[in-house]
Scaffold this active site. Structure first.
Site, PDB file in Angstrom:
ATOM      1  N   LEU A 148      47.056  55.942  27.959  1.00 52.45           N
ATOM      2  CA  LEU A 148      45.898  55.225  27.427  1.00 52.45           C
ATOM      3  C   LEU A 148      44.778  56.192  27.067  1.00 52.45           C
ATOM      4  O   LEU A 148      44.175  56.097  25.986  1.00 52.45           O
ATOM      5  CB  LEU A 148      45.406  54.193  28.437  1.00 52.45           C
ATOM      6  CG  LEU A 148      44.147  53.419  28.016  1.00 52.45           C
ATOM      7  CD1 LEU A 148      44.375  52.646  26.721  1.00 52.45           C
ATOM      8  CD2 LEU A 148      43.702  52.475  29.140  1.00 52.45           C
ATOM      9  N   THR A 149      44.495  57.131  27.941  1.00 51.00           N
ATOM     10  CA  THR A 149      43.433  58.099  27.659  1.00 51.00           C
ATOM     11  C   THR A 149      43.734  58.896  26.395  1.00 51.00           C
ATOM     12  O   THR A 149      42.853  59.127  25.560  1.00 51.00           O
ATOM     13  CB  THR A 149      43.250  59.053  28.854  1.00 51.00           C
ATOM     14  OG1 THR A 149      42.859  58.283  30.002  1.00 51.00           O
ATOM     15  CG2 THR A 149      42.177  60.094  28.567  1.00 51.00           C
ATOM     16  N   GLY A 159      48.473  58.893  31.757  1.00 51.18           N
ATOM     17  CA  GLY A 159      47.534  59.415  30.776  1.00 51.18           C
ATOM     18  C   GLY A 159      47.740  58.920  29.360  1.00 51.18           C
ATOM     19  O   GLY A 159      47.067  59.395  28.438  1.00 51.18           O
ATOM     20  N   PHE A 164      40.821  39.275  17.298  1.00 55.53           N
ATOM     21  CA  PHE A 164      41.465  40.185  16.348  1.00 55.53           C
ATOM     22  C   PHE A 164      42.405  41.115  17.109  1.00 55.53           C
ATOM     23  O   PHE A 164      42.361  41.203  18.313  1.00 55.53           O
ATOM     24  CB  PHE A 164      40.437  40.974  15.543  1.00 55.53           C
ATOM     25  CG  PHE A 164      39.396  41.699  16.349  1.00 55.53           C
ATOM     26  CD1 PHE A 164      39.647  42.981  16.829  1.00 55.53           C
ATOM     27  CD2 PHE A 164      38.166  41.114  16.627  1.00 55.53           C
ATOM     28  CE1 PHE A 164      38.685  43.665  17.557  1.00 55.53           C
ATOM     29  CE2 PHE A 164      37.203  41.784  17.354  1.00 55.53           C
ATOM     30  CZ  PHE A 164      37.459  43.050  17.829  1.00 55.53           C
ATOM     31  N   TYR A 204      37.806  49.522  29.967  1.00 56.92           N
ATOM     32  CA  TYR A 204      37.243  50.260  28.836  1.00 56.92           C
ATOM     33  C   TYR A 204      35.902  50.945  29.099  1.00 56.92           C
ATOM     34  O   TYR A 204      35.442  51.709  28.264  1.00 56.92           O
ATOM     35  CB  TYR A 204      37.131  49.321  27.632  1.00 56.92           C
ATOM     36  CG  TYR A 204      38.496  48.892  27.137  1.00 56.92           C
ATOM     37  CD1 TYR A 204      39.271  49.748  26.364  1.00 56.92           C
ATOM     38  CD2 TYR A 204      39.026  47.658  27.498  1.00 56.92           C
ATOM     39  CE1 TYR A 204      40.536  49.380  25.946  1.00 56.92           C
ATOM     40  CE2 TYR A 204      40.297  47.276  27.078  1.00 56.92           C
ATOM     41  CZ  TYR A 204      41.038  48.139  26.307  1.00 56.92           C
ATOM     42  OH  TYR A 204      42.304  47.779  25.893  1.00 56.92           O
ATOM     43  N   VAL A 236      46.069  47.142  22.308  1.00 56.09           N
ATOM     44  CA  VAL A 236      46.120  48.338  23.157  1.00 56.09           C
ATOM     45  C   VAL A 236      46.990  48.026  24.379  1.00 56.09           C
ATOM     46  O   VAL A 236      46.660  47.143  25.170  1.00 56.09           O
ATOM     47  CB  VAL A 236      44.709  48.760  23.594  1.00 56.09           C
ATOM     48  CG1 VAL A 236      44.777  49.974  24.514  1.00 56.09           C
ATOM     49  CG2 VAL A 236      43.828  49.044  22.385  1.00 56.09           C
ATOM     50  N   VAL A 259      50.116  49.692  27.353  1.00 52.91           N
ATOM     51  CA  VAL A 259      50.980  50.724  27.916  1.00 52.91           C
ATOM     52  C   VAL A 259      52.097  50.001  28.659  1.00 52.91           C
ATOM     53  O   VAL A 259      51.849  49.070  29.431  1.00 52.91           O
ATOM     54  CB  VAL A 259      50.221  51.657  28.882  1.00 52.91           C
ATOM     55  CG1 VAL A 259      51.188  52.628  29.559  1.00 52.91           C
ATOM     56  CG2 VAL A 259      49.128  52.426  28.147  1.00 52.91           C
TER      57      VAL A 259
END
Length: 410
Positions: free
Chosen positions: A94-95, A92, A410, A123, A82, A84
């Site tokens: 990530l959201t 926005g 992972f 998170y 994950v 950015v």
């Protein structure tokens, strides 16, 4: 600024992985690492934000099965990669990826999502909470001895090339995985990860080493490690850097630790990511010289609350009405009646009855694997008891004899 969020295609892969590479510091991923990531990737579960031809955001998921209390296994999405791009922060992205990803996980029928957080503060607003912890050790083997329970001297140790030991190590891992909440049951292809050994990941150490423990001709444990030779004016001060260690019985487990502590030209055994209740903490002669440190481990998100709570086992009978807050996945919000019998079989259904405990989905996620108690969360003001006695009963029922642990990334 307008970006496009879309599911990854094979043609997008290199640009997508390069975005991940930049976000995690810009150090090039080794060719071996790129090949392994490509082999394990599930492109239809990977999202990318695109600004014209440039990938500026990424979020991936793996199809896992994760052990939960009661010796059961639950489908879970393993969230990974994950990112950015620094040029596109606070817009926005990530959201939007979290929204799309959790909606997709729900549609796929997976009750859980799990991840390992590079930055824990990110998170919580999406309903994730740390549900396991990991213990890091730095054992001074010049001053610490390892106890030898009965049968340790009967364990045979055998050095084997890691690739040749793959099947034997996987068999041991498979026998232990379901008994430890939080442990992924490895899907095909993931067995390669523990023996992956690119030179760039050795941090100046030796190639990966592997030693098997055997009793009566059966492999009963294994350890993989790197050696980091070092000398000072007083002599050798090498370090043994443990990657994985598992044993099916106390004698095999102790034999492997005793072996590590006695390797010539070394005086330190370093291990990262051991379970919080690791038996080695009781085998060492002086735990103060082991530099024991704890940190957060696996983060859990209850995607379908009722399904998730019904899927796990319970330590004791329970019948409690929960008032749950969940702003990011509002289908979980509201009142739920959780009941479990003496065998741990559970139901969790919507109800209009008066609530007995009030908490957010984050607290339920933290307690889900049995390693974080509702009692502790209540002491922090995160769980409110609305009926006297409900907290103690629910906290005990959700607990686990074995501390949850995720043994690999992972």
């Amino acid at each position: 600024m307008t970006t496009e969020l879309r599911v990854l295609s094979r043609a997008d892969w290199d640009a997508w992985l390069s975005c991940v590479e930049v976000a995690f510091g810009g150090v090039p991923i080794s060719p071996e690492g790129r090949e392994m990531y490509a082999a394990l990737a599930e492109p239809d579960r990977c999202l990318g934000h695109w600004d014209g031809p440039d990938c500026v955001g990424t979020a991936g998921a793996y199809s896992f099965r994760v052990a939960v209390p009661g010796g059961r296994v639950v489908p879970a999405a393993g969230i990974s990669m994950v990112t950015v791009a620094p040029t596109h922060r606070r817009q926005g992205l990530l959201t939007a990826m979290m929204r799309r990803q959790l909606d997709g996980i729900r549609s796929a029928g997976e009750p859980l999502a799990v991840l390992l957080a590079s930055e824990p503060a990110i998170y919580g607003r999406f309903g994730y909470a740390a549900a396991t912890s990991e213990t890091n050790l730095r054992i001074d083997t010049s001053r610490v001895r390892i106890a030898a329970p009965e049968g340790t001297d009967g364990v045979r140790l055998r050095r084997v090339p890691p690739a040749d030991a793959l099947d034997a190590c996987e068999a041991v891992y498979g026998r232990l995985a379901a008994s430890r909440p939080g442990t992924p049951l490895r899907q095909p292809g993931w067995e390669r990860v523990p023996v992956s050994d690119p030179e760039s990941a050795r941090k100046g150490g030796s190639p990966l080493q592997c030693v098997l423990a055997e009793r009566d001709g059966e492999v009963t444990g294994y350890v993989t490690y790197h050696l980091h030779p070092s000398w000072d004016d007083s002599g050798p001060r090498g370090t043994v850097a443990v990657r994985d260690l598992m044993g099916l019985d106390p004698a095999s487990y102790a034999a492997l630790w005793r072996f590590l502590s006695g390797i010539d030209l070394t005086s330190v055994v370093e291990c990262r990511n051991r379970p919080a209740d690791d038996a080695v903490l009781r085998l060492v002669s002086d735990v103060r010289r082991c530099e024991v440190r704890s940190r957060d481990g696996l983060y859990v998100r209850l995607v379908e609350l009722g399904q998730a709570l019904e899927a796990r086992g319970y330590r004791t009978p329970v019948d409690v009405v929960l008032e749950v807050e969940d702003t990011f996945c509002p289908w979980n919000a509201g009142r739920w009646r959780l009941t479990a019998d003496a065998e741990g079989a559970a139901t969790c259904r919507r109800t209009n009855e008066d609530p007995e405990l009030a908490l957010s989905v984050n607290e339920l996620a933290a307690a889900y694997l049995g390693g974080v108690s509702l009692t502790m969360l209540a002491a922090a003001g995160l769980v409110r008891e609305l009926r006297a006695g409900a907290l103690a009963v629910a906290s005990l029922a959700l607990s686990s004899d074995t501390q949850p642990w995720c043994p690999h990334g992972f």
